[in-house]
Design an enzyme around this catalytic site. Structure first.
Site, PDB file in Angstrom:
ATOM      1  N   THR A 266       8.298   4.192  -6.285  1.00  0.00           N
ATOM      2  CA  THR A 266       7.043   4.212  -7.045  1.00  0.00           C
ATOM      3  C   THR A 266       5.916   4.506  -6.077  1.00  0.00           C
ATOM      4  O   THR A 266       6.093   4.413  -4.864  1.00  0.00           O
ATOM      5  CB  THR A 266       6.712   2.832  -7.675  1.00  0.00           C
ATOM      6  OG1 THR A 266       6.358   1.920  -6.627  1.00  0.00           O
ATOM      7  CG2 THR A 266       7.862   2.298  -8.495  1.00  0.00           C
ATOM      8  N   ASP A 267       4.760   4.831  -6.591  1.00  0.00           N
ATOM      9  CA  ASP A 267       3.590   4.859  -5.723  1.00  0.00           C
ATOM     10  C   ASP A 267       3.090   3.415  -5.590  1.00  0.00           C
ATOM     11  O   ASP A 267       3.636   2.474  -6.202  1.00  0.00           O
ATOM     12  CB  ASP A 267       2.517   5.815  -6.271  1.00  0.00           C
ATOM     13  CG  ASP A 267       1.578   6.300  -5.162  1.00  0.00           C
ATOM     14  OD1 ASP A 267       1.513   5.648  -4.103  1.00  0.00           O
ATOM     15  OD2 ASP A 267       0.896   7.326  -5.355  1.00  0.00           O
ATOM     16  N   TRP A 268       2.055   3.271  -4.812  1.00  0.00           N
ATOM     17  CA  TRP A 268       1.477   1.965  -4.427  1.00  0.00           C
ATOM     18  C   TRP A 268       1.187   1.080  -5.660  1.00  0.00           C
ATOM     19  O   TRP A 268       0.335   1.409  -6.468  1.00  0.00           O
ATOM     20  CB  TRP A 268       0.193   2.266  -3.676  1.00  0.00           C
ATOM     21  CG  TRP A 268      -0.540   1.142  -3.041  1.00  0.00           C
ATOM     22  CD1 TRP A 268      -1.491   0.358  -3.629  1.00  0.00           C
ATOM     23  CD2 TRP A 268      -0.409   0.697  -1.699  1.00  0.00           C
ATOM     24  NE1 TRP A 268      -1.970  -0.539  -2.729  1.00  0.00           N
ATOM     25  CE2 TRP A 268      -1.322  -0.352  -1.524  1.00  0.00           C
ATOM     26  CE3 TRP A 268       0.382   1.077  -0.613  1.00  0.00           C
ATOM     27  CZ2 TRP A 268      -1.467  -1.031  -0.325  1.00  0.00           C
ATOM     28  CZ3 TRP A 268       0.231   0.405   0.590  1.00  0.00           C
ATOM     29  CH2 TRP A 268      -0.677  -0.636   0.721  1.00  0.00           C
TER      30      TRP A 268
END
Ligand code: BGC
Length: 724
Positions: A266-268
């Site tokens: 996932t992104d942040w």
């Protein structure tokens, strides 16, 4: 004790399955965790490794990374950590590493060999630092220049993005992931992230599934085809579904349809954001479940995913088979890259490679080819018969603005006062050095600030131009206006830069404007008033050296824009491969319909003429590949490299198709006065469109084949191809 998975002669998948069968649920969920080193204290970091068995960290360097790796290797099963880093244009978060031009800048070279080389150099430097994985390349389509992250894209064209992405992925990953110099690439941000409404980062995108398939998916498809090991989920939502919870796009399209075998990170804090920002989950439990069920495998910086997931698997609310599937993908990559066999430890690759002479050589070549000559009235450039140059402007001597986003100045924590511990060339230094070797005097004055309108010293700037034969004004943007979280409402020159330029113009001396910026700005006045204009974008460590070589004619510029420049901010988004319109293409209050500079545009110190366009076959079937050939003559007095571009238009199609689409290009070096016949292959299967039923088809009929030096009609010669 010796486990089967420790046997290096077994395949990565055999080893993975054995290891998986030995793991507790806690160890498995731990593998899915990617912890941000900057968001925890050292004790917490250690606990994440020794007590919760986290599989990965990001943004950890040097001894800290080594220490965590030792801890991981001493846990029950000794599963090594994988370290991710944003080595976006070089390993820029390490002060001392090679910093290349930004992705946008390097794309203007259209040079796949040099871009692959940049990937290889970056891989070696990241590997020498004991890290394993770069969150690069960005495959977002850069259509709206107001978006803060335009600098990270390869521009606006899906075909070109796919080709350049393949090159850099090959560079990062090498022939084999287990090569000590190879690191993992990460295709991001899946999918259509750059298309957020109003160019506002991480908002909803107004795209349909058909459009996704036609425009946004192709570069990612290419990344799967070349074996990109990891993908990153974007922040934005599509039609109201956040990407992190988008089962149709992640599991459905990426994994099941495209057959992606690596893992998705996932992104942040995407998972946390499903609760706090996007509000499709009432709590972290639901968000964690959605994240897993949608097809994400590793969770970046949502640390409460761990407990929430364990609890739900134990209660039977999340199927353990989904955890197994994610962990299997992660471990398979860890085995494939030799992490378990000690190959990827710091010290395995000598640190001497970092910013070594060979890497600087690769950098200067790419930097020169990335710069685009936008104007050159009356052959102002290359500079000749001059005794004094006045260098003026806020970006002439500003290495932070020149680097742009994703270096140690901005990440993981903003460090504007950091001091680079390596040799670098601002524009001023590059000009000064080359000028002094030619006994040309150089004066310098900053003139004004990029942000603060009050900070302007016209008298000082004008005084500095006294006796100068030419003024080189270096303007643009800075980190406050460029990069993630820096979307802009207008693209006008900020601070008092416009005023400064207008005052310089009044001196009636040749005015060369050099742009140091992350994105196309609205520079109509500059186009009209400057004698020459060079776009350098964020050109990295050697920007000034490359610029000086171009200014003095030691290198003939050959870069071409990969993104259109709007005539005015209000014209955004503007891109060459738009669908046909119907009523006036012009805004009522803008004199032109076209962008100021179009995709593919760029000048040189010579000129090229195109003639004799031929198709090896004018009537063909869907299975054919034809050769398009054209004669290109260098009609000027300097040798040069031309980027020959091939566009098509499907004249009548069941759904509207772009007025032009790039389908091939070739870089050719042509000596002054000579003609080269340039051949470009075109597979008819590349004329594919996505019809209204979302099917991929090549529709029979006539296609315009256009070849020339940029995407504008006046630069292209045409032939008709019939597909039966
Ligand atoms: C960005 C990613 C980046 C990640 C880790 C995010 O904010 O969107 O591109 O890789 O941070 O730094």
């Amino acid at each position: 004790m010796n486990y089967i998975y420790q046997n290096p002669s077994l395949t990565p998948m055999e080893r993975t399955l054995n290891l998986l069968s030995l793991m507790t649920l806690e160890e498995k969920v731990g593998q899915m965790m990617q912890i941000s080193y900057s968001m925890v204290n050292p004790t917490e970091a250690e606990e994440w490794v020794s007590k919760k068995f986290s599989g990965s960290f990001l943004h950890v360097l040097g001894d800290n990374a080594d220490h965590l790796q030792e801890l991981a290797l001493s846990t029950r099963l000794g599963i090594p950590l994988i370290f991710g880093i944003d080595a976006i244009h070089g390993h820029g978060l390490l002060n001392g590493a090679t910093i290349f031009p930004s992705q946008l800048a390097m794309s203007c070279s259209f040079n796949t060999d040099l871009i692959e080389k940049a990937g290889r150099v970056t891989a070696k430097e990241v590997a020498a630092d004991g890290l394993h994985w770069t969150f690069s390349p960005v495959l977002c389509i850069g259509r709206d220049a107001r978006w803060g992250r335009i600098d990270e894209t390869f521009g606006e064209d899906p075909y070109l993005i796919g080709i350049l992405a393949s090159a850099i992925i090959k560079g990062y990953q090498g022939e084999n992931l287990s090569d000590p110099n190879s690191i993992l690439a990460c295709a991001k941000h899946y999918l259509a992230y750059g298309e957020s409404t109003g160019a506002k980062d991480a908002y909803d995108t107004e795209v349909t599934v058909r459009k996704i398939r036609e425009v946004f998916l192709p570069p990612f498809k290419k990344a799967v085809e070349v074996g990109c090991a990891t993908f990153m989920t974007g922040y934005q939502s599509i039609d109201g579904t956040p990407m992190a919870a988008n089962k149709k796009m992640l599991k459905g399209i990426l994994k099941d349809e495209l057959g992606f075998e690596g893992f998705v990170v996932t992104d942040w804090n995407n998972t946390g954001s499903l609760v706090s920002n996007q509000k499709v989950s009432p709590d972290i439990f639901d968000a964690s479940k959605k994240t897993i069920e949608s097809g994400n495998d590793m969770i970046m910086n949502t640390n409460d995913f761990y407990d929430a997931t364990l609890e739900q698997v134990k209660k039977g609310e999340i199927s353990e088979s989904l955890i197994d599937e994610a962990v299997k993908r992660i471990l398979n990559i860890k085995f494939s890259m030799g992490l378990f066999d000690g190959k990827k430890r710091r010290g395995y690759v000598s640190k001497d490679v970092i910013n070594c002479v060979e890497h600087q050589e690769a950098n200067i070549q790419l930097t020169r080819e990335s710069m685009v000559l936008l104007e050159n009235k009356n052959n102002t450039l290359p500079l000749k018969n001059i005794k004094k140059i006045a260098v003026i402007g806020p970006n002439a001597d500003d290495i932070q603005a020149q680097f742009g986003d994703w270096t140690f100045f901005s990440h993981p924590n903003p460090s504007p006062d950091a001091i680079p511990n390596f040799e670098y060339y601002t524009m001023l230094r590059g000009i000064q050095e080359l000028a002094s070797s030619k006994e040309v005097e150089v004066s310098y004055h900053k003139g004004c600030d990029i942000m603060n309108k009050e900070d302007i010293d016209i008298d000082g700037a004008i005084n500095s131009c006294k006796d100068a034969d030419v003024i080189i004004a270096v303007v643009g943007d800075c980190l406050a206006l460029n990069g993630e979280f820096k979307d802009r409402a207008t693209l006008d020159l900020s601070g008092s830069q416009q005023k400064l330029l207008e005052e310089l113009k009044k001196l009636n001396k040749p005015l060369v404007v050099v742009l140091v910026n992350g994105k196309p700005l609205s520079i109509q006045w500059i186009t009209q008033n400057a004698d020459a204009v060079i776009e350098t974008f964020n050109s990295g460590t050697l920007g000034g050296k490359a610029l000086a070589q171009i200014l003095f004619g030691e290198f003939n510029p050959c870069g071409k824009l990969t993104i259109s420049f709007p005539y005015h901010s209000g014209q955004t988004p503007v891109y060459y491969n738009h669908l046909p319109g119907w009523h006036s293409p012009k805004y009522a209050d803008m004199p032109v319909a076209e962008p100021l500079y179009s995709f593919g545009y760029g000048l040189s110190y010579t000129n090229y003429e195109y003639s004799n366009l031929k198709l090896s076959k004018a009537i063909c079937s869907k299975e054919d590949t034809i050769t398009v050939s054209v004669d290109v003559t260098n009609v000027g007095e300097s040798d040069g490299t031309e980027i020959v571009q091939l566009y098509i238009n499907d004249i009548v199609s069941s759904v509207m198709t772009p007025v032009k689409e790039l389908k091939g290009f070739k870089r050719v070096f042509i000596k002054a006065g000579e003609t080269n016949t340039v051949n470009i292959n075109l597979a008819i299967s590349d004329l594919i469109i996505v019809n209204a039923d979302e099917e991929y088809v090549v529709e029979p009929g006539e296609f315009e084949i256009m070849v020339g030096s940029d995407s504008r009609d006046q630069s292209l010669i045409k032939e008709i191809l019939t597909v039966k």
